[in-house]
Design a protein around this motif. Sequence first.
Motif, PDB file in Angstrom:
ATOM      1  N   GLY A 289       0.842  -1.183   0.000  1.00 46.91           N
ATOM      2  CA  GLY A 289       0.000   0.000   0.000  1.00 46.91           C
ATOM      3  C   GLY A 289       0.878   1.234   0.000  1.00 46.91           C
ATOM      4  O   GLY A 289       1.939   1.257   0.634  1.00 46.91           O
ATOM      5  N   ASP A 292       1.662   2.564   3.554  1.00 47.17           N
ATOM      6  CA  ASP A 292       2.146   1.620   4.566  1.00 47.17           C
ATOM      7  C   ASP A 292       3.061   2.355   5.545  1.00 47.17           C
ATOM      8  O   ASP A 292       4.127   2.832   5.174  1.00 47.17           O
ATOM      9  CB  ASP A 292       2.901   0.468   3.902  1.00 47.17           C
ATOM     10  CG  ASP A 292       3.223  -0.674   4.855  1.00 47.17           C
ATOM     11  OD1 ASP A 292       3.436  -0.416   6.056  1.00 47.17           O
ATOM     12  OD2 ASP A 292       3.264  -1.825   4.405  1.00 47.17           O
ATOM     13  N   ALA A 320      -3.612   2.601   0.377  1.00 50.67           N
ATOM     14  CA  ALA A 320      -3.754   1.481   1.312  1.00 50.67           C
ATOM     15  C   ALA A 320      -2.604   1.495   2.304  1.00 50.67           C
ATOM     16  O   ALA A 320      -1.510   1.979   2.023  1.00 50.67           O
ATOM     17  CB  ALA A 320      -3.790   0.152   0.573  1.00 50.67           C
ATOM     18  N   ASN A 321      -2.850   0.921   3.483  1.00 50.93           N
ATOM     19  CA  ASN A 321      -1.831   0.850   4.521  1.00 50.93           C
ATOM     20  C   ASN A 321      -1.242  -0.560   4.572  1.00 50.93           C
ATOM     21  O   ASN A 321      -1.249  -1.281   3.569  1.00 50.93           O
ATOM     22  CB  ASN A 321      -2.408   1.299   5.866  1.00 50.93           C
ATOM     23  CG  ASN A 321      -1.351   1.861   6.808  1.00 50.93           C
ATOM     24  OD1 ASN A 321      -0.374   1.197   7.133  1.00 50.93           O
ATOM     25  ND2 ASN A 321      -1.551   3.090   7.256  1.00 50.93           N
ATOM     26  N   ASN A 323      -2.121  -3.410   5.644  1.00 58.30           N
ATOM     27  CA  ASN A 323      -2.956  -4.597   5.438  1.00 58.30           C
ATOM     28  C   ASN A 323      -3.333  -4.806   3.981  1.00 58.30           C
ATOM     29  O   ASN A 323      -4.255  -5.574   3.689  1.00 58.30           O
ATOM     30  CB  ASN A 323      -4.240  -4.503   6.276  1.00 58.30           C
ATOM     31  CG  ASN A 323      -3.966  -4.527   7.771  1.00 58.30           C
ATOM     32  OD1 ASN A 323      -2.874  -4.855   8.203  1.00 58.30           O
ATOM     33  ND2 ASN A 323      -4.964  -4.169   8.558  1.00 58.30           N
ATOM     34  N   ALA A 324      -2.645  -4.190   3.080  1.00 57.87           N
ATOM     35  CA  ALA A 324      -3.011  -4.299   1.669  1.00 57.87           C
ATOM     36  C   ALA A 324      -2.940  -5.734   1.175  1.00 57.87           C
ATOM     37  O   ALA A 324      -1.885  -6.373   1.214  1.00 57.87           O
ATOM     38  CB  ALA A 324      -2.101  -3.419   0.815  1.00 57.87           C
ATOM     39  N   ASP A 347      -8.968  -3.810  12.929  1.00 52.58           N
ATOM     40  CA  ASP A 347      -7.899  -3.090  12.243  1.00 52.58           C
ATOM     41  C   ASP A 347      -6.707  -3.981  11.890  1.00 52.58           C
ATOM     42  O   ASP A 347      -5.825  -3.553  11.133  1.00 52.58           O
ATOM     43  CB  ASP A 347      -7.432  -1.890  13.073  1.00 52.58           C
ATOM     44  CG  ASP A 347      -6.717  -2.291  14.364  1.00 52.58           C
ATOM     45  OD1 ASP A 347      -6.790  -3.476  14.757  1.00 52.58           O
ATOM     46  OD2 ASP A 347      -6.079  -1.417  14.992  1.00 52.58           O
ATOM     47  N   ASP A 351      -8.525  -2.463   5.827  1.00 54.24           N
ATOM     48  CA  ASP A 351      -7.892  -1.216   5.413  1.00 54.24           C
ATOM     49  C   ASP A 351      -8.944  -0.112   5.443  1.00 54.24           C
ATOM     50  O   ASP A 351     -10.100  -0.348   5.077  1.00 54.24           O
ATOM     51  CB  ASP A 351      -7.322  -1.362   3.997  1.00 54.24           C
ATOM     52  CG  ASP A 351      -6.606  -0.103   3.535  1.00 54.24           C
ATOM     53  OD1 ASP A 351      -5.436   0.077   3.925  1.00 54.24           O
ATOM     54  OD2 ASP A 351      -7.224   0.705   2.811  1.00 54.24           O
ATOM     55  N   SER A 356     -11.607  -5.307   1.501  1.00 57.08           N
ATOM     56  CA  SER A 356     -10.704  -6.453   1.637  1.00 57.08           C
ATOM     57  C   SER A 356     -10.898  -7.482   0.536  1.00 57.08           C
ATOM     58  O   SER A 356      -9.913  -8.026   0.001  1.00 57.08           O
ATOM     59  CB  SER A 356     -10.882  -7.118   3.006  1.00 57.08           C
ATOM     60  OG  SER A 356     -10.432  -6.272   4.037  1.00 57.08           O
TER      61      SER A 356
END
Length: 431
Positions: A289, A292, A320-321, A323-324, A347, A351, A356
């Motif tokens: 992401g 991230d 995205a962070n 958890n991508a 969490d 995301d 998801s």
Amino acid sequence: MRHLLLAAATTLACAAPALSENRIDLIRPDAPALATRGTHPVGVRAQDFTDADRIDVIAAAQGGTPTADRTLRTEIWYPAAEGTEPGTTYDTILRDGVTPTTLTGSAARDAAPAQGSFPLVILSHGYPGNRYLMSHLAENLASKGYVVVAADHPESTYDDQQAFPSTLVNRAVDQRFLLDSMAALEGDLGAATDADHAAVVGYSMGGYGALIFGGAGLSRTALERTEPAGFAPPAGLLDRLAAGGEEHTALVDPRVKAVVAIAPWGRQHEFWDAGGLNDLTKPLLLVSGSDDDVSVYDAIRQIYDQTTATTRHLLTFDHANHNAAAPIPAPAEAWAMSESLGRAPFDHYADPVWDSVRMNNILQHFTTAFLDIHLKGDSGKADYLNLIPDAGDGVWSLDDDGTPDAAHTYWLGFPDRSAKGLMFETKPSGQ
């Protein structure tokens, strides 16, 4: 208005049971072409593998280099015999380490394997995680003719999260041990497993291990670090993973033909330098992401830029962070507050920007193309990776009979208007 409210209430009531199933096998109608399930029914089996006398990193903190048996509990997904009916759920726990949840997929427990021999894929979770965190990908790949093994990495799971140095030292060694164990597997499942054509798919700390196992030895900075204490394994135990060292050279295995590293941890703390990354010669697919803030996107781009001895790709989910793409959709139970965590475990899986299931489907699509090329020799899948970098620049243009014309540059396999917020970059070996 009352009728509208009643209709909405009815819709929610009907949707609730489906949501509570916690399905891991959903394919959205707008999913890219290679996300769809393959032609094989899927079987799944549990198997424990024990590595006798592994160095006990946790105990070594008290002095010396004691050893202990290290047991990895795994799930193995595989193509099942024709006519196999699905019917398996997975009983597991949430990120908080205590809350039970049940996942629903499309596999059949202990089904007979299909005839044939299928390439091996090793899935490796983050810290903490468990063997079900990427089960959506495991089932999907098994349906396409792969044997997939995912382990609970000891001292790195939701209910066994211990000191971080254990994961730093053990992760790549665990991955090699899984490869050796699957290669030695007997019986019908052993006959179905082609461990000579293998790939490693790792998320976060699993990606850290996959890069090391793939050939990227650790830097002197990593080996000599003393602070913070959590990054400093005792007794010089990281030395075995040093770039150019004999032990690391022996760890890297020619049976591994490709590496997929999703949000790989480590470059942001200088665990690799350019020299160590240049030792990775296996084809590489990186996934991240752009926001991230755990593995840090700029550091992942450094990995992409510095693995110059191989052809590599970088798939980026805009905004995205950490958890991508990798984690399963958050189970329904993860939406509730956890007393042990002090927050909802939601969490850990989700995301804030991306759906998801959407991310899972995109990962399934690109991983299928990448592994089919490098493990099955399917050169026809190369067009799925030969893309203009920014999906938003793609042009959808068809002639009168629906065939793409010369102006068509839209990402192959993506329906019209669906390739949004994505980047896919490629660098050949030598650049």
